[in-house]
Motif scaffolding. Structure first.
Motif, mmCIF file in Angstrom:
data_model
loop_
_atom_site.group_PDB
_atom_site.id
_atom_site.type_symbol
_atom_site.label_atom_id
_atom_site.label_comp_id
_atom_site.label_asym_id
_atom_site.label_seq_id
_atom_site.Cartn_x
_atom_site.Cartn_y
_atom_site.Cartn_z
ATOM 1 N N LYS A 80 36.770 30.778 36.252
ATOM 2 C CA LYS A 80 36.650 30.203 34.638
ATOM 3 C C LYS A 80 35.790 31.199 33.798
ATOM 4 C CE LYS A 80 35.787 26.856 31.291
ATOM 5 N NZ LYS A 80 34.493 25.906 31.043
ATOM 6 N N CYS A 81 36.238 31.852 32.970
ATOM 7 C CA CYS A 81 35.630 32.803 31.858
ATOM 8 C C CYS A 81 34.535 31.730 31.308
ATOM 9 C CB CYS A 81 36.484 33.291 30.831
ATOM 10 S SG CYS A 81 35.577 33.996 29.399
ATOM 11 N N PRO A 82 33.254 32.128 30.920
ATOM 12 C CA PRO A 82 32.199 31.493 30.430
ATOM 13 C C PRO A 82 32.506 31.045 29.021
ATOM 14 C CG PRO A 82 31.405 33.778 30.955
ATOM 15 C CD PRO A 82 32.682 33.299 31.533
ATOM 16 N N ARG A 83 33.179 32.137 28.276
ATOM 17 C CA ARG A 83 33.601 31.916 26.847
ATOM 18 C C ARG A 83 34.964 31.126 26.627
ATOM 19 N NH1 ARG A 83 34.389 37.164 23.574
ATOM 20 N NH2 ARG A 83 36.149 36.857 24.590
ATOM 21 N N GLY A 84 35.520 30.684 27.914
ATOM 22 C CA GLY A 84 36.842 29.914 27.769
ATOM 23 C C GLY A 84 38.022 30.781 27.569
ATOM 24 N N ASP A 85 37.825 32.202 27.874
ATOM 25 C CA ASP A 85 39.113 32.954 27.792
ATOM 26 C C ASP A 85 40.401 32.564 28.521
ATOM 27 O OD1 ASP A 85 37.937 34.807 25.795
ATOM 28 O OD2 ASP A 85 37.004 36.071 27.438
ATOM 29 N N GLY A 86 39.621 32.116 29.707
ATOM 30 C CA GLY A 86 41.180 31.581 30.520
ATOM 31 C C GLY A 86 40.583 31.512 31.958
ATOM 32 N N LEU A 87 41.843 31.361 32.917
ATOM 33 C CA LEU A 87 41.389 30.928 34.301
ATOM 34 C C LEU A 87 42.058 31.944 35.326
ATOM 35 C CD1 LEU A 87 42.743 27.033 34.248
ATOM 36 C CD2 LEU A 87 40.195 28.009 34.299
ATOM 37 N N TRP A 88 41.258 32.284 36.339
ATOM 38 C CA TRP A 88 42.004 33.194 37.277
ATOM 39 C C TRP A 88 42.063 32.669 38.578
ATOM 40 C CZ3 TRP A 88 44.195 37.893 37.599
ATOM 41 C CH2 TRP A 88 44.244 38.415 39.089
ATOM 42 N N PHE A 89 43.445 32.691 39.062
ATOM 43 C CA PHE A 89 43.754 32.080 40.249
ATOM 44 C C PHE A 89 44.117 33.013 41.351
ATOM 45 C CE2 PHE A 89 44.453 27.708 38.619
ATOM 46 C CZ PHE A 89 44.767 28.016 37.588
ATOM 47 N N ASP A 90 43.263 33.346 42.442
ATOM 48 C CA ASP A 90 43.649 34.026 43.409
ATOM 49 C C ASP A 90 44.996 33.648 44.125
ATOM 50 O OD1 ASP A 90 41.285 35.722 43.365
ATOM 51 O OD2 ASP A 90 40.260 34.136 44.727
ATOM 52 N N LYS A 91 45.544 34.602 44.858
ATOM 53 C CA LYS A 91 46.812 34.399 45.545
ATOM 54 C C LYS A 91 46.834 33.119 46.428
ATOM 55 C CE LYS A 91 50.234 36.544 48.570
ATOM 56 N NZ LYS A 91 50.018 37.574 49.885
ATOM 57 N N ASP A 92 45.714 32.886 47.183
ATOM 58 C CA ASP A 92 45.605 31.784 48.285
ATOM 59 C C ASP A 92 45.421 30.552 47.586
ATOM 60 O OD1 ASP A 92 45.873 33.914 50.042
ATOM 61 O OD2 ASP A 92 43.760 33.967 50.782
ATOM 62 N N GLU A 93 44.504 30.760 46.319
ATOM 63 C CA GLU A 93 44.426 29.524 45.668
ATOM 64 C C GLU A 93 45.334 28.840 44.992
ATOM 65 O OE1 GLU A 93 39.839 30.960 44.309
ATOM 66 O OE2 GLU A 93 41.400 31.018 42.802
ATOM 67 N N LEU A 94 46.713 29.596 44.722
ATOM 68 C CA LEU A 94 47.700 29.195 44.122
ATOM 69 C C LEU A 94 48.350 28.333 45.321
ATOM 70 C CD1 LEU A 94 49.465 32.294 42.409
ATOM 71 C CD2 LEU A 94 48.404 30.513 41.379
#
Ligand SMILES: [Zn+2]
Length: 127
Positions: A80-94
């Motif tokens: 998660k971006c500390p500023r709240g820009d968004g979320l990142w999901f790795d392929k395996d995490e999906l």
């Protein structure tokens, strides 16, 4: 990164690594409104002891925080971006989110994410 459109919501998909970036505005659209998105983001616990290598936010380039999703173990972490820009999901995490959603049926957050990604994955396989 390529932009995928899911009913007006744009999701950035990395063809190189298979990961997905969701910015805060997109999350809002997926969840219906800003309040839902905020609630979801606030519900995540930050894992400050993670040994996973931090990723950089694609928008502000700050190091992202590892956040814990759901109660199941081993811990599922997303970025998660500390500023709240968004979320990142790795392929395996999906895939992990989809698998765990079956285990933790009563966990609202996980169900929400799983529903979201079922739509995204379905879209990827069709497209
Ligand atoms: Zn950022």
């Amino acid at each position: 990164m390529i932009a995928l459109e899911l009913q007006e919501v744009e999701v950035d998909y990395c063809t190189g690594c298979g990961g997905i970036w969701l910015d805060a505005g997109e999350l809002e659209l997926l969840l219906g409104n800003a309040q839902n998105a905020e609630q979801l983001l606030d519900s995540f616990k930050i894992d400050s002891h993670s040994i996973e290598k931090p990723r950089k936010c694609p928008i502000c380039r700050k190091k992202m925080q590892k956040i814990i999703v759901g109660p199941s173990t081993p811990t599922l972490l997303i970025d998660k971006c500390p500023r709240g820009d968004g979320l990142w999901f790795d392929k395996d995490e999906l895939q992990d989110i989809l698998n765990r959603a079956k285990l933790d049926k009563d966990n609202k957050i996980q169900k929400l994410l799983a529903d979201m990604f079922r739509i995204i994955l379905a879209f990827l396989f069709i497209g």
